[in-house]
Write an enzyme that holds these catalytic residues in place. Structure first.
Site, PDB file in Angstrom:
ATOM      1  N   GLY A  77      25.870 102.884  34.947  1.00  0.00           N
ATOM      2  CA  GLY A  77      24.677 102.154  34.535  1.00  0.00           C
ATOM      3  C   GLY A  77      25.012 101.015  33.581  1.00  0.00           C
ATOM      4  O   GLY A  77      26.139 100.508  33.557  1.00  0.00           O
ATOM      5  N   THR A 117      14.390 101.534  38.004  1.00  0.00           N
ATOM      6  CA  THR A 117      15.238 101.420  39.197  1.00  0.00           C
ATOM      7  C   THR A 117      16.555 100.726  38.921  1.00  0.00           C
ATOM      8  O   THR A 117      16.732 100.052  37.919  1.00  0.00           O
ATOM      9  CB  THR A 117      14.531 100.591  40.291  1.00  0.00           C
ATOM     10  OG1 THR A 117      14.107  99.374  39.696  1.00  0.00           O
ATOM     11  CG2 THR A 117      13.379 101.344  40.889  1.00  0.00           C
ATOM     12  N   GLY A 118      17.456 100.914  39.875  1.00  0.00           N
ATOM     13  CA  GLY A 118      18.635 100.086  40.058  1.00  0.00           C
ATOM     14  C   GLY A 118      19.524  99.882  38.852  1.00  0.00           C
ATOM     15  O   GLY A 118      19.947  98.772  38.598  1.00  0.00           O
ATOM     16  N   CYS A 119      19.829 100.951  38.112  1.00  0.00           N
ATOM     17  CA  CYS A 119      20.673 100.716  36.953  1.00  0.00           C
ATOM     18  C   CYS A 119      22.099 101.140  37.235  1.00  0.00           C
ATOM     19  O   CYS A 119      22.896 101.253  36.329  1.00  0.00           O
ATOM     20  CB  CYS A 119      20.130 101.434  35.734  1.00  0.00           C
ATOM     21  SG  CYS A 119      19.794 103.139  36.044  1.00  0.00           S
ATOM     22  N   VAL A 120      22.460 101.396  38.482  1.00  0.00           N
ATOM     23  CA  VAL A 120      23.841 101.751  38.775  1.00  0.00           C
ATOM     24  C   VAL A 120      24.469 100.702  39.678  1.00  0.00           C
ATOM     25  O   VAL A 120      25.457 100.109  39.336  1.00  0.00           O
ATOM     26  CB  VAL A 120      23.934 103.114  39.465  1.00  0.00           C
ATOM     27  CG1 VAL A 120      25.388 103.555  39.517  1.00  0.00           C
ATOM     28  CG2 VAL A 120      23.113 104.137  38.734  1.00  0.00           C
TER      29      VAL A 120
END
Ligand code: HEM
Ligand code: HEM
Ligand code: SF4
Ligand code: SF4
Lengths: 395, 105
Positions: free
Chosen positions: A157, B102-105
């Site tokens: 992340g 969402t979408g933090c990886v």
């Protein structure tokens, strides 16, 4: 068909026919004693049939106290493939230079067979040990077993990613600084930034002991630390003569390929004009017995590389041309503090540091972190008007 | 659709346990979801974080970036993890009834 017979996978089987090892073969072996691996193959076969990925994007799972280290994965047809309905990935912090005892590897494999699919990827692009395929209810137990065995999770992340480095002085005579010690110290120093994502986006730090850059820092790390020497290449004339006698075409294969165009071979003697040497390692790689990096060693610090995810790929730019070996770690930590502060203040959500520098300009970035522009920051300083004047200077 | 149940109340959630209909949120809902994120009791400090997230979401339609949460609530990131052991995204946002970030990886 009996329950324990694997489902046929004709499309995937094609991938086993070539000359190379195949992940399909490996996962089939794993499927013999693990139902998740069997469903994993089935789901991939289905993706090939449907010409469409069946993994959903993003999931948020984790372990207590950490905001990173686990990447949530679910498939979109869980009724058909229940054993991979939850198939989360754990990133486990690898040791510097990827040195393990076989005991440590067995311990990892045992933990992973108890709690997950048993499938691993050593190592992922970040450098971490990748454990593939956990159910949500197994995450905490896996984490407990890993920490009991001395392992910890890595970054994921919008966090500092697990730092990685080349094997450096452990195995390699070219290393201009102790990359493994540096990497370990940095990992210990930034535990908070790794485990509890504080940034606009990911931040990767990689260290290579010399410009051969075996961890490809220059092309993928937000901050690259690359070993380099300041003085002259050390030259052993007798050994040069031996290479020539053994048939090496020094004029063609060494001098003509020197990007600094600073080497000359008379047929009997090699001279290097070190002022124009670009520290590319080519000549040293070709004649390792005759040429060695100099003795005044340290590192160059570069900033801003990334692979093409949201925008295109970026290569690094030089930030500090040379830091003596003894000052590398302190300099990097001071720089990181200033860079992160600037990024925190001006970075947009999901904007890598290299993209931010492109957006505001290198001059504004350098000003923001309090560094003077220097010719070494520019690829062709004599023909690139990179940084001329600040606005105030022209008044 | 998975369900989450607490004290006899049943909610529709996604596979990560986030409330599916953010409009249903109220303080009771927050307490119910706190129980799923290792938060035994909602103290004043918890409410500071949750109310900030909730108001930001109502105003902008998304979750704020972590550094804004830290700046605006006055809690250090490590303190936020002490309040919400599963962190600001998985823990605090879930309790505040926000849709999954969402979408933090
Ligand atoms: C005795 C006469 C001149 C001398 C000694 C001279 C010298 C130089 C030098 C040393 C540079 C810098 C080169 C570098 O960065 O490596 C330069 C750049 C330049 N010169 Fe001259 N110059 C002369 C006349 C002129 C004239 C007459 C013009 C135009 C009409 C001109 C146009 C330029 C331009 C456009 C640049 C490039 C600036 C840039 O890099 O953006 N020069 N000159
Ligand atoms: C429309 C007109 C012109 C354009 C678009 C133009 C563009 C350029 C460009 C792009 C460069 C390379 C800069 C770099 O490498 O970073 C350059 C270099 C140069 N230009 Fe021009 N130019 C123009 C007119 C002129 C004129 C009229 C002169 C001289 C009378 C001149 C003299 C030079 C010189 C001396 C250099 C080389 C500077 C160096 O070696 O650093 N240019 N020009
Ligand atoms: S980057 Fe240089 S020092 Fe590191 S392993 Fe490769 S050749 Fe050796
Ligand atoms: S290191 Fe590269 S640039 Fe330097 S002398 Fe050798 S070949 Fe030339």
């Amino acid at each position: 068909m009996p329950e324990d017979q694997p489902k046929p996978t004709p499309l995937l089987d094609e991938l086993e026919t070539g000359p190379w090892p195949s992940f399909v073969t490996e996962i089939k072996r794993a499927a013999e004693n693990n139902p998740a691996s069997a469903d994993l193959l089935g789901l991939l076969e289905r993706s090939y049939q449907d010409r469409k990925g069946h993994w959903k994007h993003g999931g948020i799972v984790g372990v207590r106290g950490y905001g990173s280290g686990v990447i949530g994965r679910y498939n979109d047809i869980p009724d058909e493939f229940p054993n991979v309905a939850q198939f989360h990935t754990l990133r486990v912090n690898h040791p510097s230079g990827w040195f393990y005892t076989s005991d440590a590897l067995r311990t990892l494999a045992d933990i992973w067979e108890r709690h997950g699919s048993g499938l691993t990827n050593l190592h992922g692009a970040t450098g971490d040990i990748i454990l593939l395929g956990a159910r949500t209810d197994q995450l905490e137990a896996t984490f407990q077993d890993l920490t009991a065995a001395g392992f910890d999770l890595g970054g994921s992340g919008s966090a500092m990613r697990t730092p990685s480095c080349c094997v450096g002085q452990a195995r390699c005579e070219w290393a201009c600084f102790d990359t493994m010690k540096f990497c370990n110290n940095l990992t210990q120093a930034y535990q908070d930034e790794m485990h509890r994502p504080p940034f606009p986006y990911k931040f990767k730090v990689k260290a290579s002991g010399c410009p051969n850059d075996c961890v490809a820092a220059i092309a993928r790390a937000d901050l690259s630390i690359i070993g380099i020497w300041k003085d002259d290449i050390r030259q052993d004339d007798a050994a040069v003569a031996e290479y020539a006698a053994a048939g090496l075409d020094i004029a063609r294969d060494v001098c003509a390929r020197c990007p600094g165009q600073c080497m000359e071979w008379t047929g009997a003697h090699l001279t290097i004009d070190n002022r124009d040497c670009k520290r590319c390692m080519h000549c040293i790689n070709v004649m390792p017995k005759a040429l060695r990096p100099g003795v005044e060693r340290g590192a160059a610090i570069l900033i801003g590389a990334k692979a093409p995810i949201v925008q295109g790929a970026l290569l690094s730019s030089v930030l500090v041309p040379f830091v003596p070996e003894a000052e590398i770690e302190a300099t990097v930590r001071e720089l990181l503090a200033r860079i992160w502060e600037f990024w925190d203040e001006y970075g947009k959500n999901r904007e890598r540091i290299g993209e931010l520098i492109q957006r505001v300009g290198m001059a504004a970035f350098l000003d923001g972190i309090g560094l003077e522009p220097r010719p070494e920051m520019v690829a062709f300083p004599r023909d690139n008007p990179f940084v001329f004047f600040q606005k105030e200077d022209t008044k | 659709m998975p369900k989450y149940e607490h004290d006899g109340r049943i909610y529709e959630v996604d596979e990560d346990g986030f409330l599916q209909e953010p409009d249903l949120w109220n303080e009771t809902v927050a307490r119910d979801f706190a129980a799923s994120e290792d938060v035994p009791e909602m103290t004043d400090a918890h409410w500071v974080v949750v109310n900030y997230l909730r108001n930001y979401y109502l105003q902008f339609g998304i979750a704020p970036m972590v550094r804004k949460v830290v700046k605006e609530t006055g809690f250090k990131l490590t303190q936020i993890y002490e309040l919400f052991p599963s962190g600001p995204a998985k823990g605090a946002c879930k309790v505040a009834g926000l849709p999954k970030p969402t979408g933090c990886v």
